[in-house]
Design a protein around this motif. Structure first.
Motif, short mmCIF file in Angstrom:
data_model
loop_
_atom_site.label_atom_id
_atom_site.label_comp_id
_atom_site.label_asym_id
_atom_site.label_seq_id
_atom_site.Cartn_x
_atom_site.Cartn_y
_atom_site.Cartn_z
N MET A 1 0.85 -1.17 0.00
CA MET A 1 0.00 0.00 0.00
C MET A 1 0.89 1.24 0.00
N THR A 2 0.52 2.21 -0.82
CA THR A 2 1.30 3.44 -0.89
C THR A 2 0.47 4.61 -0.39
N PHE A 3 1.18 5.64 -0.01
CA PHE A 3 0.54 6.86 0.47
C PHE A 3 -0.01 7.65 -0.71
N ASP A 4 -1.25 8.10 -0.60
CA ASP A 4 -1.88 8.90 -1.65
C ASP A 4 -1.98 10.34 -1.15
N PRO A 5 -1.09 11.20 -1.61
CA PRO A 5 -1.08 12.57 -1.10
C PRO A 5 -2.34 13.35 -1.48
N LEU A 6 -2.96 13.04 -2.62
CA LEU A 6 -4.20 13.74 -3.00
C LEU A 6 -5.35 13.35 -2.09
N ALA A 7 -5.40 12.10 -1.67
CA ALA A 7 -6.44 11.67 -0.73
C ALA A 7 -6.28 12.35 0.62
N ALA A 8 -5.03 12.53 1.04
CA ALA A 8 -4.78 13.24 2.30
C ALA A 8 -5.22 14.69 2.19
N ALA A 9 -4.91 15.32 1.06
CA ALA A 9 -5.32 16.72 0.86
C ALA A 9 -6.84 16.82 0.80
N GLU A 10 -7.49 15.86 0.16
CA GLU A 10 -8.95 15.87 0.07
C GLU A 10 -9.59 15.74 1.45
N SER A 11 -9.03 14.85 2.26
CA SER A 11 -9.54 14.66 3.62
C SER A 11 -9.35 15.91 4.46
N ALA A 12 -8.19 16.54 4.36
CA ALA A 12 -7.93 17.77 5.11
C ALA A 12 -8.86 18.89 4.67
N ALA A 13 -9.07 19.01 3.37
CA ALA A 13 -9.98 20.04 2.85
C ALA A 13 -11.40 19.80 3.33
N ASP A 14 -11.84 18.55 3.28
CA ASP A 14 -13.19 18.21 3.71
C ASP A 14 -13.39 18.51 5.19
N ASN A 15 -12.42 18.15 6.01
CA ASN A 15 -12.52 18.42 7.46
C ASN A 15 -12.58 19.92 7.73
N THR A 16 -11.75 20.69 7.06
CA THR A 16 -11.73 22.14 7.26
C THR A 16 -13.04 22.76 6.81
N LEU A 17 -13.51 22.36 5.63
CA LEU A 17 -14.76 22.91 5.12
C LEU A 17 -15.96 22.50 5.96
N ASN A 18 -15.93 21.29 6.52
CA ASN A 18 -17.01 20.87 7.42
C ASN A 18 -17.11 21.79 8.63
N LEU A 19 -15.97 22.25 9.12
CA LEU A 19 -15.98 23.18 10.25
C LEU A 19 -16.43 24.57 9.82
#
Length: 123
Positions: A1-19
């Motif tokens: 399994m490899t790290f997906d930097p775009l998925a991490a960015a998407e998750s961070a953006a979603d968390n921030t926007l949810n707040l």
């Protein structure tokens, strides 16, 4: 399994926007503006977020993909808000109006020469 930097960015953006777009926060903004017109209106609040999200103009590569991803997350969060039946009516009305304005600007932007950006706005 490899790290997906775009998925991490998407998750961070979603968390921030949810707040930033939490229904209770948006309802408070509407209420505070109703009591004091000097307070930020919901329309102004959404415009400030949209301006920040849209001003991330990168030439290419990873940063450009992250910027496009953040724009999509912003739209997805707004669509969720607009669909919430238990949301304050005025919040839903302003969100709908804001989405209509964004749709018009995206339609204009979808005619760009950059194929990736054009496809992003057409989507």
């Amino acid at each position: 399994m490899t790290f997906d930097p775009l998925a991490a960015a998407e998750s961070a953006a979603d968390n921030t926007l949810n707040l930033l777009l939490h229904p209770a926060r948006l309802a408070r903004i509407v209420e505070q503006n109703a009591f004091d017109s000097k307070q930020l209106s919901l329309k102004e609040y959404l415009r400030k977020i949209a301006n920040y999200v849209a001003t991330n103009k990168f030439q290419g590569g990873y940063e450009k993909q992250v910027a496009l991803l953040i724009e999509k997350q912003y739209i997805f969060n707004l669509l969720e808000l607009a669909a919430q039946k238990n949301q304050m009516q005025q919040v839903r009305a302003v969100v709908h109006q804001h989405l209509s304005g964004l749709q018009k600007s995206f339609e204009r932007a979808s005619n760009q020469e950059d194929v990736n950006r054009s496809a992003h706005y057409a989507y």
